[in-house]
Design a protein around this motif. Structure first.
Motif, PDB file in Angstrom:
ATOM      1  N   UNK A   3      -8.011  -8.862   6.230  1.00 53.91           N
ATOM      2  CA  UNK A   3      -7.697  -7.466   6.478  1.00 53.91           C
ATOM      3  C   UNK A   3      -6.886  -6.888   5.329  1.00 53.91           C
ATOM      4  N   UNK A   4      -7.372  -5.785   4.776  1.00 53.37           N
ATOM      5  CA  UNK A   4      -6.659  -5.141   3.678  1.00 53.37           C
ATOM      6  C   UNK A   4      -5.412  -4.428   4.187  1.00 53.37           C
ATOM      7  N   UNK A   5      -4.339  -4.376   3.363  1.00 50.85           N
ATOM      8  CA  UNK A   5      -3.134  -3.656   3.787  1.00 50.85           C
ATOM      9  C   UNK A   5      -3.393  -2.161   3.883  1.00 50.85           C
ATOM     10  N   UNK A   6      -2.694  -1.508   4.783  1.00 56.31           N
ATOM     11  CA  UNK A   6      -2.754  -0.054   4.838  1.00 56.31           C
ATOM     12  C   UNK A   6      -2.002   0.487   3.626  1.00 56.31           C
ATOM     13  N   UNK A   7      -2.592   1.451   2.949  1.00 57.90           N
ATOM     14  CA  UNK A   7      -2.006   1.977   1.718  1.00 57.90           C
ATOM     15  C   UNK A   7      -1.359   3.338   1.977  1.00 57.90           C
ATOM     16  N   UNK A   8      -0.188   3.517   1.351  1.00 59.23           N
ATOM     17  CA  UNK A   8       0.564   4.760   1.428  1.00 59.23           C
ATOM     18  C   UNK A   8       0.668   5.323   0.019  1.00 59.23           C
ATOM     19  N   UNK A   9       0.355   6.594  -0.136  1.00 62.33           N
ATOM     20  CA  UNK A   9       0.468   7.228  -1.448  1.00 62.33           C
ATOM     21  C   UNK A   9       1.816   7.944  -1.539  1.00 62.33           C
ATOM     22  N   UNK A  10       2.652   7.495  -2.463  1.00 61.27           N
ATOM     23  CA  UNK A  10       3.948   8.107  -2.716  1.00 61.27           C
ATOM     24  C   UNK A  10       3.798   9.089  -3.878  1.00 61.27           C
ATOM     25  N   UNK A  11       4.138  10.343  -3.652  1.00 61.54           N
ATOM     26  CA  UNK A  11       4.080  11.360  -4.708  1.00 61.54           C
ATOM     27  C   UNK A  11       5.507  11.622  -5.164  1.00 61.54           C
ATOM     28  N   UNK A  12       5.840  11.120  -6.361  1.00 62.50           N
ATOM     29  CA  UNK A  12       7.228  11.206  -6.820  1.00 62.50           C
ATOM     30  C   UNK A  12       7.368  11.799  -8.214  1.00 62.50           C
ATOM     31  N   UNK A  13       6.281  12.112  -8.876  1.00 60.77           N
ATOM     32  CA  UNK A  13       6.354  12.691 -10.219  1.00 60.77           C
ATOM     33  C   UNK A  13       6.269  11.649 -11.303  1.00 60.77           C
ATOM     34  N   UNK A  14       7.262  10.778 -11.373  1.00 56.93           N
ATOM     35  CA  UNK A  14       7.280   9.631 -12.287  1.00 56.93           C
ATOM     36  C   UNK A  14       8.372   8.704 -11.804  1.00 56.93           C
TER      37      UNK A  14
END
Length: 384
Positions: A3-14
């Motif tokens: 089972x692949x991990x659930x992915x979270x997209x963090x939007x932080x700029x850099x």
């Protein structure tokens, strides 16, 4: 079948070393990456401080060129997903990020407030902020903030009383600041830089106007009249650094300042300090204040610092930026050498106040997974 991990997209700029980014890395290092994985949007073409570490842990750095483009971010979400959630940390740009996430079909869209204001108060800027608040509130499923002041600034008074809003304490790895080796390493640093026997003021933060480094120079200049051997230890980097260096030379106090640059050994730097001085013009919470308290360092802060930053350990003192430098200096002399708490007392306070990494992961995981399954307490605990 794996089972692949659930992915979270963090939007932080850099992902350079700063308060929000460091907090994210505190969380990222501790999550169970077989179950949950972070990717990060960067709007910089240059490699940021944490990029290599992120890639080592299996996260992606998604480089985009136009922060204003909803279309570009929508395509990036579709190309790199699927994502269980998009979590944006980019102040009013959160509106663009979560609009893109909504168009891309992301069910959990989080806007996270980390500061209480920005540098511009022009009419056009105020109009922009008002419209972006509406966009953020409409497109976000969750509104999080490190302090009530930060939440009110980004989302508005009405929204922080609503069901979307939650207070999420900033998280630090408390144990790292309680290690005995920090003290011995601090002794070596002070010997190397001629700081032994001096009253050492310290500051950790980016060299930007909001951190008020010029005021720190004024405080040092006055302190030297009472304590000629006093020193100022400045940790960090930024656009204003050269300006501060030049000003220190003009004032004739440059020999009493150590510019330590960007450091990874923040617990050691804090052990070098007799007083941590934080005269910010504005601040969301001030992650480094939590680190200073974990290290047992007395702190003198401006009125801009949010009440939530004071963990009730008797280490935070306040002065107004309208007070004289003499009043700041008198307070510094008064609080230097305050009695330190025992390590077990420090740990207990952080656990009670829920400023630990484990506590923050549990809360955030609940948001990340609530619409995608696996949000029960057993599964959430397994993510740590």
């Amino acid at each position: 079948m794996k089972q692949e991990p659930k992915r979270i997209l963090q939007v932080s700029g850099a992902m350079n070393r700063a308060g929000t980014e460091t907090m994210l890395m505190n969380l990222y290092r501790r999550i169970n990456k077989k179950k949950l994985q972070f990717d990060f949007v960067s709007y910089s073409s240059e490699e940021a401080h944490y990029d290599q570490e992120i890639e080592f842990y299996g996260g992606k750095i998604i480089r985009l060129s136009n922060p204003s483009s909803v279309r570009e971010l929508v395509q990036a979400i579709k190309d790199n997903g699927p994502y269980a959630a998009v979590h944006s940390h980019t102040l009013f740009h959160c509106g663009i990020a979560n609009t893109a996430a909504r168009i891309a079909g992301i069910k959990v869209r989080i806007a996270h407030a980390h500061t209480t204001q920005d540098d511009s108060q022009s009419f056009s800027r105020r109009m922009y902020l008002s419209s972006m608040r509406q966009i953020i509130n409409y497109n976000s499923t969750h509104l999080l903030a490190c302090s009530k002041g930060a939440g009110k600034y980004l989302f508005g008074e009405r929204e922080i009383e609503g069901t979307k809003y939650s207070f999420i304490p900033n998280a630090i790895n408390v144990e790292a600041f309680l290690e005995e080796k920090n003290k011995s390493e601090a002794v070596k640093f002070k010997e190397k830089h001629g700081l032994e026997g001096s009253l050492i003021l310290g500051h950790i933060g980016r060299f930007i106007e909001a951190k008020n480094h010029l005021f720190l120079l004024e405080v040092l200049e006055f302190l030297l009249k009472k304590e000629p051997s006093a020193k100022l230890l400045l940790v960090g980097d930024g656009d204003e650094k050269e300006k501060i260096n030049v000003k220190a030379k003009e004032m004739g106090i440059e020999k009493s300042i150590v510019f330590a640059g960007l450091r990874q050994d923040i617990p050691v730097m804090l052990q070098c300090m007799d007083v941590f001085v934080f005269p910010s013009v504005y601040e969301g919470l001030g992650l480094v204040l939590l680190e200073a308290q974990a290290s047992g360092v007395p702190c003198l802060v401006s009125e801009a610092i949010q009440e939530e930053a004071d963990l009730g350990m008797g280490l935070i003192s306040r002065r107004s930026l309208s007070d004289s430098t003499a009043q700041w200096v008198d307070e510094i002399i008064s609080i230097a050498g305050k009695k330190l708490l025992q390590p077990y007392e420090v740990s207990r306070v952080f656990e009670t106040k829920e400023y630990t990494v484990a506590s923050s992961i549990r809360k955030l995981a609940g948001y990340y997974l609530e619409k995608t399954g696996g949000a029960n307490e057993k599964d959430i605990n397994f993510l740590i």
